[in-house]
Design a protein around this motif. Structure first.
Motif: not given
Length: 71
Positions: A28-31, A47-48, A41-42
């Protein structure tokens, strides 16, 4: 930023799942990141890779979403 129409029942399902499943949360975050013109994000994120968002920014974002939903 231009308004985007979202299906709130789908979004509700994704958020509920994201609370219990980090994979759904990252999907969801990547979308959303890609929609906002940022890089996803990969797949092997750690966490970083995820920002620690300031509580004031979270409150402001939530207020904005609540205002959008009230329309």
């Amino acid at each position: 930023m231009a308004a985007v129409s979202l299906e709130t029942t789908e979004l509700e399902t994704l958020v509920e799942s994201a609370l219990n499943n980090k994979t759904t949360g990252m999907d969801l975050l990547n979308a959303l990141r890609v929609k906002n013109g940022k890089l996803a994000h990969p797949a092997n994120y750690g966490p970083g890779d995820v920002n620690n968002v300031h509580p004031g920014l979270v409150a402001s974002a939530l207020a904005g979403v609540e205002a959008d939903l009230a329309v």
